[in-house]
Design a protein around this motif. Structure first.
Motif, mmCIF file in Angstrom:
data_model
loop_
_atom_site.group_PDB
_atom_site.id
_atom_site.type_symbol
_atom_site.label_atom_id
_atom_site.label_comp_id
_atom_site.label_asym_id
_atom_site.label_seq_id
_atom_site.Cartn_x
_atom_site.Cartn_y
_atom_site.Cartn_z
ATOM 1 N N GLU A 58 1.234 -1.139 0.035
ATOM 2 C CA GLU A 58 -0.740 0.162 0.541
ATOM 3 C C GLU A 58 0.809 1.334 -0.206
ATOM 4 O OE1 GLU A 58 -2.704 -0.392 3.317
ATOM 5 O OE2 GLU A 58 -3.931 -1.721 2.056
ATOM 6 N N SER A 102 -9.944 2.971 1.807
ATOM 7 C CA SER A 102 -9.884 2.210 1.862
ATOM 8 C C SER A 102 -8.325 1.988 2.698
ATOM 9 C CB SER A 102 -9.926 0.853 1.801
ATOM 10 O OG SER A 102 -9.044 -0.167 1.713
ATOM 11 N N LYS A 104 -5.065 4.205 3.809
ATOM 12 C CA LYS A 104 -5.480 5.615 5.383
ATOM 13 C C LYS A 104 -4.758 6.693 4.708
ATOM 14 C CE LYS A 104 -5.835 6.504 9.642
ATOM 15 N NZ LYS A 104 -4.573 7.781 9.442
ATOM 16 N N ARG A 107 -7.378 8.403 2.107
ATOM 17 C CA ARG A 107 -8.049 9.569 3.523
ATOM 18 C C ARG A 107 -7.505 10.654 3.553
ATOM 19 N NH1 ARG A 107 -12.740 6.450 2.283
ATOM 20 N NH2 ARG A 107 -13.652 8.361 3.204
ATOM 21 N N ASP A 108 -6.210 10.116 4.232
ATOM 22 C CA ASP A 108 -6.056 11.444 4.416
ATOM 23 C C ASP A 108 -5.453 13.050 3.852
ATOM 24 O OD1 ASP A 108 -5.349 10.359 7.577
ATOM 25 O OD2 ASP A 108 -3.968 9.196 7.203
ATOM 26 N N ARG A 188 -14.851 -1.459 6.110
ATOM 27 C CA ARG A 188 -13.138 -0.919 5.895
ATOM 28 C C ARG A 188 -13.104 0.003 7.264
ATOM 29 N NH1 ARG A 188 -14.711 3.948 1.950
ATOM 30 N NH2 ARG A 188 -15.599 5.474 2.903
ATOM 31 N N THR A 189 -11.797 -0.452 7.945
ATOM 32 C CA THR A 189 -10.932 0.524 8.562
ATOM 33 C C THR A 189 -11.200 1.939 8.929
ATOM 34 O OG1 THR A 189 -10.163 -1.780 9.015
ATOM 35 C CG2 THR A 189 -9.758 -0.123 11.052
ATOM 36 N N HIS A 190 -10.935 2.483 7.977
ATOM 37 C CA HIS A 190 -10.773 4.008 8.254
ATOM 38 C C HIS A 190 -11.998 4.257 6.907
ATOM 39 C CE1 HIS A 190 -6.751 3.485 9.319
ATOM 40 N NE2 HIS A 190 -6.267 2.110 7.603
#
Ligand code: C5P
Length: 226
Positions: A58, A102, A104, A107-108, A188-190
């Motif tokens: 990733e 998904s 991180k 997303r950030d 998803r986690t985030h």
């Protein structure tokens, strides 16, 4: 009147972008389609041939995020200076966007961009985590839902219109794709797809576009005054 932030979240094809776009027009606000931003990152990954490498590692996304520019010109989506409004709706992008969303670092990066776009308020922003993560202080949070079969029907009508006679996926295929994408986004986690406790749930299954926009518009008017 102080401009506010309207956050609209919900599953795929629940009527978010239609509602958000018309509502923004009526209010004189800016509409921001965050799904288009995740789709743009996905398109760039596909074009760079990075998809398979990313599934293994990733951290390979870093280079893309360092150099990418995503913006809007009216309702056109501009990726690295190019109008990609049509390209980001293609099938492969739709299939891979949940995976890219998904991650991180993705997303950030988009969180930073989205919060900057809303700094002056006066926006209607739609997505999956706007009320929960991006603007938990949004004055109005809406969570749109609709039956999967109804959502597949709407997506089918939309695609058929654009295809101009060319083949489009069947209702069954579209419903399966929609349900799968919702599941991926919810699990998803985030920043998973989740309703903020303060969000007003609107079921659009049996509403006309006019009715759903009118309902949200009334809520805005109650908040900002006529
Ligand atoms: O809104 P749209 O269906 O175009 O979004 C495409 C995908 O982008 C979603 O299925 C989801 O995986 C991702 N997304 C997200 N967070 C947002 C908006 C979209 O993860 N705020």
């Amino acid at each position: 009147k102080k401009p506010i932030i309207v956050a609209i979240d919900g599953p795929a094809a629940s009527g978010k972008s239609t509602t958000a776009k018309i509502l923004a027009g009526r209010l004189g606000y800016t509409y921001i389609d965050t799904g288009a931003m995740f789709r743009s990152v996905t398109l760039r990954v596909i074009r760079e041939g990075l998809l398979e490498a990313l599934r293994e590692d990733e951290s390979r996304i870093a280079g893309v995020l360092q150099s990418i520019t995503i913006g809007f010109r009216g309702d056109r989506v501009i990726l690295d200076g190019e109008d990609v409004s049509e390209a980001i709706r293609e099938n492969q992008v739709s299939r891979e966007v949940s995976f890219i969303s998904s991650l991180k670092p993705v997303r950030d990066k988009l969180k930073e961009l989205q919060q900057e776009m809303g700094r002056k308020r006066g926006i209607v922003m739609d997505g999956r985590d706007i009320g929960t993560v991006i603007f938990p202080d949004a004055e109005l949070k809406i969570f749109l839902v609709a039956d999967p079969a109804e959502r597949a029907k709407r997506r089918h009508a939309e695609l058929s219109l654009k295809a101009g006679g060319a083949a489009v996926p069947s209702l069954e295929e579209l419903e399966a794709e929609i349900v799968k994408r919702d599941k991926d986004d919810e699990e998803r986690t985030h920043a998973p797809l989740r309703r903020h406790p303060d969000a007003v749930v609107v079921d659009t299954s049996k509403l006309t576009i006019d009715e759903q926009v009118g309902f949200v518009h009334d809520l805005v008017m109650k908040l900002v005054g006529q």
